[in-house]
Design a protein around this motif. Sequence first.
Motif, PDB file in Angstrom:
ATOM      1  N   ALA A 260       9.175  20.788 -11.922  1.00 37.18           N
ATOM      2  CA  ALA A 260      10.404  21.565 -12.078  1.00 37.18           C
ATOM      3  C   ALA A 260      11.220  21.551 -10.785  1.00 37.18           C
ATOM      4  CB  ALA A 260      10.068  22.992 -12.487  1.00 37.18           C
ATOM      5  N   LYS A 261      10.543  21.711  -9.660  1.00 41.73           N
ATOM      6  CA  LYS A 261      11.228  21.763  -8.365  1.00 41.73           C
ATOM      7  C   LYS A 261      11.992  20.472  -8.070  1.00 41.73           C
ATOM      8  CE  LYS A 261      10.361  22.460  -3.431  1.00 41.73           C
ATOM      9  NZ  LYS A 261       9.342  22.800  -2.414  1.00 41.73           N
ATOM     10  N   TYR A 262      11.380  19.330  -8.365  1.00 40.56           N
ATOM     11  CA  TYR A 262      11.983  18.039  -8.030  1.00 40.56           C
ATOM     12  C   TYR A 262      12.599  17.325  -9.233  1.00 40.56           C
ATOM     13  CZ  TYR A 262       9.588  18.721  -3.612  1.00 40.56           C
ATOM     14  OH  TYR A 262       9.172  19.231  -2.411  1.00 40.56           O
ATOM     15  N   GLY A 263      12.568  17.957 -10.401  1.00 46.41           N
ATOM     16  CA  GLY A 263      13.157  17.346 -11.595  1.00 46.41           C
ATOM     17  C   GLY A 263      12.446  16.072 -12.013  1.00 46.41           C
ATOM     18  N   LEU A 264      11.120  16.077 -11.951  1.00 42.55           N
ATOM     19  CA  LEU A 264      10.336  14.891 -12.278  1.00 42.55           C
ATOM     20  C   LEU A 264      10.013  14.842 -13.760  1.00 42.55           C
ATOM     21  CD1 LEU A 264       7.754  15.071  -9.349  1.00 42.55           C
ATOM     22  CD2 LEU A 264       9.921  13.807  -9.429  1.00 42.55           C
ATOM     23  N   ARG A 265      10.108  13.651 -14.334  1.00 41.64           N
ATOM     24  CA  ARG A 265       9.655  13.440 -15.710  1.00 41.64           C
ATOM     25  C   ARG A 265       8.164  13.129 -15.654  1.00 41.64           C
ATOM     26  NH1 ARG A 265      13.275   9.119 -18.490  1.00 41.64           N
ATOM     27  NH2 ARG A 265      11.971   9.762 -20.217  1.00 41.64           N
ATOM     28  N   PRO A 266       7.384  13.656 -16.588  1.00 39.41           N
ATOM     29  CA  PRO A 266       5.934  13.422 -16.536  1.00 39.41           C
ATOM     30  C   PRO A 266       5.578  11.944 -16.556  1.00 39.41           C
ATOM     31  CG  PRO A 266       6.474  15.089 -18.165  1.00 39.41           C
ATOM     32  CD  PRO A 266       7.770  14.489 -17.710  1.00 39.41           C
ATOM     33  N   GLY A 267       4.767  11.541 -15.613  1.00 36.79           N
ATOM     34  CA  GLY A 267       4.255  10.183 -15.562  1.00 36.79           C
ATOM     35  C   GLY A 267       2.834  10.170 -16.085  1.00 36.79           C
ATOM     36  N   ILE A 268       2.477   9.121 -16.808  1.00 37.34           N
ATOM     37  CA  ILE A 268       1.115   9.062 -17.345  1.00 37.34           C
ATOM     38  C   ILE A 268       0.365   7.831 -16.882  1.00 37.34           C
ATOM     39  CG2 ILE A 268       1.583  10.479 -19.365  1.00 37.34           C
ATOM     40  CD1 ILE A 268       1.798   7.854 -20.967  1.00 37.34           C
ATOM     41  N   GLY A 269       1.021   6.978 -16.141  1.00 43.09           N
ATOM     42  CA  GLY A 269       0.362   5.773 -15.665  1.00 43.09           C
ATOM     43  C   GLY A 269       1.227   5.099 -14.622  1.00 43.09           C
ATOM     44  N   LEU A 270       0.763   3.989 -14.118  1.00 39.93           N
ATOM     45  CA  LEU A 270       1.487   3.268 -13.086  1.00 39.93           C
ATOM     46  C   LEU A 270       1.897   1.889 -13.584  1.00 39.93           C
ATOM     47  CD1 LEU A 270      -0.748   3.983  -9.977  1.00 39.93           C
ATOM     48  CD2 LEU A 270       1.377   5.097 -10.610  1.00 39.93           C
ATOM     49  N   ALA A 271       3.124   1.562 -13.318  1.00 41.67           N
ATOM     50  CA  ALA A 271       3.630   0.213 -13.552  1.00 41.67           C
ATOM     51  C   ALA A 271       4.743   0.004 -12.555  1.00 41.67           C
ATOM     52  CB  ALA A 271       4.150   0.064 -14.977  1.00 41.67           C
TER      53      ALA A 271
ATOM     54  N   VAL B 295       3.062  10.241  -9.883  1.00 42.72           N
ATOM     55  CA  VAL B 295       2.323  10.584 -11.101  1.00 42.72           C
ATOM     56  C   VAL B 295       1.614  11.926 -10.925  1.00 42.72           C
ATOM     57  CG1 VAL B 295       0.400   9.929 -12.608  1.00 42.72           C
ATOM     58  CG2 VAL B 295       2.062   8.218 -11.906  1.00 42.72           C
ATOM     59  N   LYS B 296       0.966  12.111  -9.792  1.00 43.92           N
ATOM     60  CA  LYS B 296       0.258  13.370  -9.551  1.00 43.92           C
ATOM     61  C   LYS B 296       1.222  14.551  -9.507  1.00 43.92           C
ATOM     62  CE  LYS B 296      -3.685  11.461  -7.051  1.00 43.92           C
ATOM     63  NZ  LYS B 296      -4.381  11.412  -5.749  1.00 43.92           N
ATOM     64  N   MET B 297       2.341  14.397  -8.796  1.00 43.68           N
ATOM     65  CA  MET B 297       3.303  15.492  -8.690  1.00 43.68           C
ATOM     66  C   MET B 297       3.946  15.796 -10.038  1.00 43.68           C
ATOM     67  SD  MET B 297       5.096  14.597  -5.033  1.00 43.68           S
ATOM     68  CE  MET B 297       6.356  15.843  -5.218  1.00 43.68           C
ATOM     69  N   SER B 298       4.164  14.769 -10.845  1.00 42.01           N
ATOM     70  CA  SER B 298       4.821  14.979 -12.138  1.00 42.01           C
ATOM     71  C   SER B 298       3.935  15.746 -13.115  1.00 42.01           C
ATOM     72  CB  SER B 298       5.244  13.644 -12.750  1.00 42.01           C
ATOM     73  OG  SER B 298       4.127  12.926 -13.258  1.00 42.01           O
ATOM     74  N   GLN B 299       2.654  15.784 -12.851  1.00 41.56           N
ATOM     75  CA  GLN B 299       1.731  16.511 -13.713  1.00 41.56           C
ATOM     76  C   GLN B 299       1.594  17.982 -13.311  1.00 41.56           C
ATOM     77  OE1 GLN B 299       0.413  15.008 -16.517  1.00 41.56           O
ATOM     78  NE2 GLN B 299       1.793  13.402 -15.852  1.00 41.56           N
ATOM     79  N   ASP B 300       2.125  18.351 -12.154  1.00 45.03           N
ATOM     80  CA  ASP B 300       2.100  19.734 -11.688  1.00 45.03           C
ATOM     81  C   ASP B 300       3.404  20.398 -12.148  1.00 45.03           C
ATOM     82  OD1 ASP B 300       2.765  22.008  -9.978  1.00 45.03           O
ATOM     83  OD2 ASP B 300       1.071  21.384  -8.721  1.00 45.03           O
ATOM     84  N   PRO B 301       3.323  21.374 -13.058  1.00 45.12           N
ATOM     85  CA  PRO B 301       4.546  21.975 -13.612  1.00 45.12           C
ATOM     86  C   PRO B 301       5.511  22.520 -12.555  1.00 45.12           C
ATOM     87  CG  PRO B 301       2.623  22.703 -14.840  1.00 45.12           C
ATOM     88  CD  PRO B 301       2.111  21.956 -13.644  1.00 45.12           C
ATOM     89  N   GLU B 302       4.985  23.137 -11.496  1.00 45.59           N
ATOM     90  CA  GLU B 302       5.861  23.693 -10.459  1.00 45.59           C
ATOM     91  C   GLU B 302       6.579  22.590  -9.691  1.00 45.59           C
ATOM     92  OE1 GLU B 302       3.937  26.548  -7.934  1.00 45.59           O
ATOM     93  OE2 GLU B 302       3.056  27.594  -9.640  1.00 45.59           O
TER      94      GLU B 302
ATOM     95  N   LYS C 214       0.837  -1.207   0.000  1.00 42.90           N
ATOM     96  CA  LYS C 214       0.000   0.000   0.000  1.00 42.90           C
ATOM     97  C   LYS C 214       0.870   1.253   0.000  1.00 42.90           C
ATOM     98  CE  LYS C 214      -3.920  -1.948   2.503  1.00 42.90           C
ATOM     99  NZ  LYS C 214      -4.683  -1.880   3.770  1.00 42.90           N
ATOM    100  N   ARG C 215       1.943   1.240   0.782  1.00 46.73           N
ATOM    101  CA  ARG C 215       2.850   2.379   0.846  1.00 46.73           C
ATOM    102  C   ARG C 215       3.513   2.603  -0.506  1.00 46.73           C
ATOM    103  NH1 ARG C 215       7.923   2.781   0.997  1.00 46.73           N
ATOM    104  NH2 ARG C 215       8.314   0.590   1.445  1.00 46.73           N
ATOM    105  N   ILE C 216       3.954   1.524  -1.146  1.00 46.12           N
ATOM    106  CA  ILE C 216       4.601   1.628  -2.457  1.00 46.12           C
ATOM    107  C   ILE C 216       3.614   2.137  -3.498  1.00 46.12           C
ATOM    108  CG2 ILE C 216       5.620   0.284  -4.347  1.00 46.12           C
ATOM    109  CD1 ILE C 216       6.844  -1.516  -2.106  1.00 46.12           C
ATOM    110  N   LEU C 217       2.402   1.592  -3.500  1.00 47.33           N
ATOM    111  CA  LEU C 217       1.389   2.036  -4.457  1.00 47.33           C
ATOM    112  C   LEU C 217       1.058   3.513  -4.274  1.00 47.33           C
ATOM    113  CD1 LEU C 217      -0.912  -1.099  -4.289  1.00 47.33           C
ATOM    114  CD2 LEU C 217       0.416  -0.349  -6.275  1.00 47.33           C
ATOM    115  N   GLN C 218       0.969   3.952  -3.023  1.00 49.46           N
ATOM    116  CA  GLN C 218       0.679   5.363  -2.766  1.00 49.46           C
ATOM    117  C   GLN C 218       1.810   6.249  -3.260  1.00 49.46           C
ATOM    118  OE1 GLN C 218      -2.320   6.743  -1.466  1.00 49.46           O
ATOM    119  NE2 GLN C 218      -1.309   8.478  -2.438  1.00 49.46           N
TER     120      GLN C 218
END
Length: 75
Positions: free
Chosen positions: A55-66, A45-52, A35-39
């Motif tokens: 950029a702050k954390y250097g995240l690549r956009p995620g579009i799904g979970l695997a 994914v949610k954070m990667s969709q927020d532009p701010e 559950k912790r890993i899934l969360q």
Amino acid sequence: MSEANDHDERHHQRGASDIAEIAEPVPLPPSEEDKRILQSLLDYVKMSQDPELAAKYGLRPGIGLAARKSTSRSG
């Protein structure tokens, strides 16, 4: 081919081989660790969709979970 493109191609090839593996059944209900890993995957994914935040954390956009089962986990 540029060095960056060469790196992306090698990464893509390695990733493609990872997802070509047959998935193992997932035990339900999920353990507390699962559950912790899934969360954390969903949070990424949610954070990667927020532009701010992306950029702050250097995240690549995620579009799904695997997720690939870690071989370091016991049992």
